[in-house]
Design an enzyme around this catalytic site. Structure first.
Site, PDB file in Angstrom:
ATOM      1  N   GLY A 302      40.878  13.733  41.877  1.00 58.90           N
ATOM      2  CA  GLY A 302      42.099  14.316  42.137  1.00 58.90           C
ATOM      3  C   GLY A 302      42.441  15.756  41.699  1.00 58.90           C
ATOM      4  O   GLY A 302      41.306  16.241  41.185  1.00 58.90           O
ATOM      5  N   ASP A 303      43.408  16.427  42.047  1.00 58.60           N
ATOM      6  CA  ASP A 303      43.402  17.863  41.660  1.00 58.60           C
ATOM      7  C   ASP A 303      44.168  17.854  40.419  1.00 58.60           C
ATOM      8  O   ASP A 303      44.863  16.969  40.144  1.00 58.60           O
ATOM      9  CB  ASP A 303      44.119  18.487  42.715  1.00 58.60           C
ATOM     10  CG  ASP A 303      43.873  20.071  42.537  1.00 58.60           C
ATOM     11  OD1 ASP A 303      43.310  20.620  41.517  1.00 58.60           O
ATOM     12  OD2 ASP A 303      43.918  21.032  43.744  1.00 58.60           O
ATOM     13  N   TYR A 304      44.200  19.068  39.884  1.00 57.12           N
ATOM     14  CA  TYR A 304      44.992  19.141  38.439  1.00 57.12           C
ATOM     15  C   TYR A 304      46.281  18.396  38.482  1.00 57.12           C
ATOM     16  O   TYR A 304      47.239  18.973  38.857  1.00 57.12           O
ATOM     17  CB  TYR A 304      45.043  20.457  38.106  1.00 57.12           C
ATOM     18  CG  TYR A 304      45.014  20.942  36.574  1.00 57.12           C
ATOM     19  CD1 TYR A 304      44.098  21.304  35.814  1.00 57.12           C
ATOM     20  CD2 TYR A 304      46.113  20.572  35.831  1.00 57.12           C
ATOM     21  CE1 TYR A 304      43.856  21.522  34.429  1.00 57.12           C
ATOM     22  CE2 TYR A 304      46.587  21.049  34.563  1.00 57.12           C
ATOM     23  CZ  TYR A 304      45.361  21.401  33.867  1.00 57.12           C
ATOM     24  OH  TYR A 304      45.408  21.857  32.486  1.00 57.12           O
ATOM     25  N   ASN A 305      46.254  17.239  37.783  1.00 50.60           N
ATOM     26  CA  ASN A 305      47.700  16.567  37.551  1.00 50.60           C
ATOM     27  C   ASN A 305      48.288  15.793  38.896  1.00 50.60           C
ATOM     28  O   ASN A 305      49.395  15.430  38.840  1.00 50.60           O
ATOM     29  CB  ASN A 305      48.640  17.270  36.904  1.00 50.60           C
ATOM     30  CG  ASN A 305      48.535  17.394  35.464  1.00 50.60           C
ATOM     31  OD1 ASN A 305      47.919  16.649  34.644  1.00 50.60           O
ATOM     32  ND2 ASN A 305      49.430  18.161  34.700  1.00 50.60           N
ATOM     33  N   GLY A 306      47.612  16.084  39.849  1.00 48.06           N
ATOM     34  CA  GLY A 306      48.140  15.735  41.221  1.00 48.06           C
ATOM     35  C   GLY A 306      48.326  14.219  41.294  1.00 48.06           C
ATOM     36  O   GLY A 306      49.384  13.762  42.170  1.00 48.06           O
TER      37      GLY A 306
END
Length: 752
Positions: A302-306
């Site tokens: 995942g991307d940052y906090n996505g």
């Protein structure tokens, strides 16, 4: 529309029902089609792990041991307790960290991890988008070289430096298509064209990963952001995208497929949603398409906090629900949010997530660590002597200068103002980018020292015979005027024979969370340009930018314009090399520069309208000010003698195209010869032109060379009504031209 999942994401399922839904959904079959067999070591570890340890392996966190620049990008890292991070590593609650800085920090965490019950090494990732200590041009700038070999070499050099400091994994290349210049992350990709972006995706993947991931100079690549992040509405980061499945498959998926075919080890999910389906929770994207159709067998991060943000979008009720949705969608590794570590154990215990799915994700994490050689030597990329020896070497800096030179695009050179003489002329360098250590590297350079980069004024002083002939005046800040700044600039211009106007965007105006609603040079700089131009001295504009810009007034009307992007460590030297003719400009625009900001999104390969004469704005034409592929050289280039081996080819045949390129000027030149095609009549309307091939040709003065392209009928395939590739019979137009909108030389042929 995209297929919708058969299983409700909001159902709270008991164990047997969940397992049935998991099997009935088709996810296991799709994953089996793209599954790398696990080694005995990995299988044995999974069998010994508790669910808490498995959730830890699926957790990637920022580290507080980082650079100041990285801390600004990921501020939550500074809030995390260092002791807790090492404790988590030793207890098996952490699979890896990202954006750490230096061998010592990496060794500290790896040592803690190896003291754990199972001794599973951590993985160390980093945002090294276009260089670690040696900084290369921003990817969009480098794409202007139209040279995948160059991109592979710079990616390899970046991998060698970052691997020497303990990194195993790079969050690059970004392979998103960027057709909306308002979008700040356009700077990270290769522009608007599918072919060029695919070529660059393949090359950068090979460069980062080398011949073997286990090599101590290689890192795992991560293609991002899957998928269609560049289609976000209004060019706004984190926004929604609403595109057809045809556009998804024709435009946005091909560069990812190119990276998959090149062996890219990992992929990062995109922040946006498509037609109401957030990618981090969209099984149809992360599993059905990515694994089932594209054959990807690596790790999805995942991307940052996505992942937790799908709750903010309204797909999940809370963080626990978001964890369930994301893991079931096919997101293997959670970045920064910690929701897998916090909620997977209870989700498995309640029967809402099958252990089989968790084990698949853990298997991919461990398999990547195994391929990187971390089980054999967890410290293989952590050597202090190697870290020192590999930083900013002479070959790396030479490559940085070459890449920067090749990235510069000359938009105009009226009256052959360039190249400049090295002596006898007083030169005023005016503008907020005239000198100083900032705004040279570009966005996403988290580990480099700005003081090590070469600025424009320093390089120009070194290039001329008498540095006293050079004056430097800022004139304006980037977005605000300076009291008396314009008066000082005008005085400098009057005292000079030639003006170099260094204007554009600061690096913080491009990149993540840096979308712009108006893609113009900021007003204070435009006012500075108007005042300086009114003096009447010959003026060269050196643009500093991370996107296409709509140029206006005195900047547009300057006799010479160079697009210099953000070129990295050797920026000033490379620009001076072009200004004074040490090398000629050879870059070409990878994005179209529109006539006005109101045109965006604008791209050359748009479909033909039914009323071409009326498909325009009331106030301006609907074409580019400077089109994709445009760029001038110091030579005088002409195209002649276009010939084809046949004017009719079968559907399984090919066509040879030849053209003669001549340099009639007095300077050597590197010309980029481009071949475009239009399918005249098809079952699905086609773009006005599509790039099918390109080649560089180096021409000494007064010399010519024949350039040959081999165009296969298969290169003319498109997605038919059923979204399956098809080559249809009929008439095609062909251009060999210096840009996407230039007349060039044209011919027609048929596929029979």
């Amino acid at each position: 529309m995209l297929r919708q999942p058969n299983v409700s994401r909001r159902s709270v399922l008991i164990s047997s029902a969940c397992l049935f839904a998991w099997q009935a959904s088709g996810i296991p079959a799709a994953m089996a089609a793209a599954r790398r067999p696990l080694s005995g070591r990995v299988k044995s570890l999974i069998a010994q792990m508790t669910i808490e340890e498995k959730a830890g392996q699926l957790t990637l966190m920022p580290t507080p041991w980082t650079s100041a620049a990285a801390a600004k990008i990921n501020p939550e890292a500074a809030l995390r307790n260092v002791e807790n991070l090492t404790d988590d590593a030793q207890a098996g609650r952490l699979g890896g960290v990202f954006n750490g800085f230096g061998v010592e920090a990496h060794r500290k965490l790896q040592t803690a991890a190896m003291k754990g019950r199972l001794g599973i090494p951590m993985i160390f990732a980093g945002d090294v988008i276009h260089g670690y200590r040696t900084v290369f041009p921003v990817p969009l700038g480098e794409a202007a070289s139209f040279d995948p070999d160059l991109a592979e070499r710079t990616a390899r050099a970046a991998a060698e430096e970052m691997a020497a400091t303990g990194f195993d994994w790079v969050f690059a290349p970004m392979v998103d298509i960027g057709r909306d210049a308002r979008w700040g992350r356009t700077v990270e990709g290769a522009g608007e064209d599918v072919l060029l972006s695919s070529d660059m995706a393949r090359a950068r993947t090979r460069g980062f990963q080398g011949r073997s991931l286990a090599d101590d100079a290689s890192v795992a690549a991560c293609m991002k952001h899957f998928v269609a992040y560049g289609a976000a509405e209004s060019g706004l980061d984190y926004n929604t995208a609403d595109i057809s499945e045809r556009t998804l498959r024709e435009v946005y998926l091909p560069p990812f497929q190119a990276a998959v075919d090149a062996g890219c080890a990992t992929v990062m999910a995109a922040f946006e949603d498509i037609a109401g389906r957030p990618i981090h929770g969209g099984r149809e994207f992360l599993t059905d398409i990515l694994r089932g159709e594209m054959g990807f067998d690596g790790l999805v991060v995942g991307d940052y906090n996505g992942d937790v943000e799908i709750a903010a979008r309204g797909l999940a009720a809370d963080a626990r629900d978001a964890a369930r949705i994301a893991i079931m969608a096919g997101l293997d590794l959670s970045m920064a949010s910690g929701i897998y570590r916090d909620h997977l154990p209870s989700l498995v215990q309640a029967g809402e997530v099958p252990m089989e799915r968790v084990d698949e994700a853990v298997g991919r994490v461990l398999a990547l660590k195994e391929r990187l050689g971390l089980f054999e030597d967890p410290f293989r990329r952590m050597d202090l002597k190697r870290q020192k020896a590999r930083m900013r070497t002479k070959p790396a800096l030479s490559l940085a200068r070459e890449a920067a030179q090749r990235s510069i695009v000359m938009l105009k050179n009226d009256g052959d103002l360039l190249p400049l003489p090295r002596k006898g002329k007083r030169i005023a360098i005016i503008g907020p980018f005239a000198e100083g250590p900032s705004n040279l590297h570009g966005p996403w350079t988290l580990f480099a020292d700005n003081k090590e980069a070469v600025d424009l004024a320093s390089a120009v002083r070194s290039a001329v015979s008498d540095a006293s002939f050079i004056s430097v005046v800022k004139g304006s800040e980037v977005t605000v005027p300076i009291d008396g700044g314009i008066d000082a600039a005008v005085a400098a211009a009057r005292s000079a024979d030639i003006v170099i106007l260094a204007v554009g965007e600061r690096e913080a105006m491009s990149g993540e969370a840096a979308s712009r609603d108006l893609i113009v040079v900021p007003a204070p700089q435009q006012a500075l340009a108007e005042a300086v131009a009114a003096v009447g001295k010959p003026m060269i504009v050196a643009l500093r930018n991370g996107r296409a810009l709509a140029l206006e007034g005195a900047i547009l009307n300057a006799p010479a314009i160079l697009v210099t992007w953000f070129l990295g460590s050797e920026m000033g030297n490379a620009v001076a090399d072009i200004l004074f003719g040490a090398t000629g400009p050879s870059g070409r625009l990878p994005v179209s520069f529109p006539i006005s900001a109101g045109q965006v999104p604008y791209y050359y390969a748009h479909r033909r309208p039914g009323r071409p004469a009326n498909a325009r704005y009331i106030t301006s034409r609907y074409d580019a000010r400077f089109p994709f592929g445009h760029g001038l050289t110091y030579g005088e280039i002409s195209y002649a003698d276009l010939a084809m081996s046949s004017k009719q080819i079968p559907k399984d045949g090919s066509l040879r195209v030849t053209v003669t390129i001549k340099n009639e000027g007095k300077y050597a030149a590197r010309e980029l010869v481009q071949l475009y095609v239009q399918d005249v009549v098809a079952s699905v309307t086609q773009p006005v032109r599509e790039l099918k091939a390109y080649k560089h040709v180096d021409l000494p003065p007064k010399r010519s060379q024949q350039v040959t392209f081999d165009l296969a009928a298969a290169d003319l395939a498109f997605l038919g009504v059923d979204l399956k590739p098809v080559v249809e019979t009929g008439k095609f137009k062909l251009w060999v031209a210096p840009s996407a909108e230039a007349a060039g030389l044209a011919e027609e042929f048929e596929v029979s």
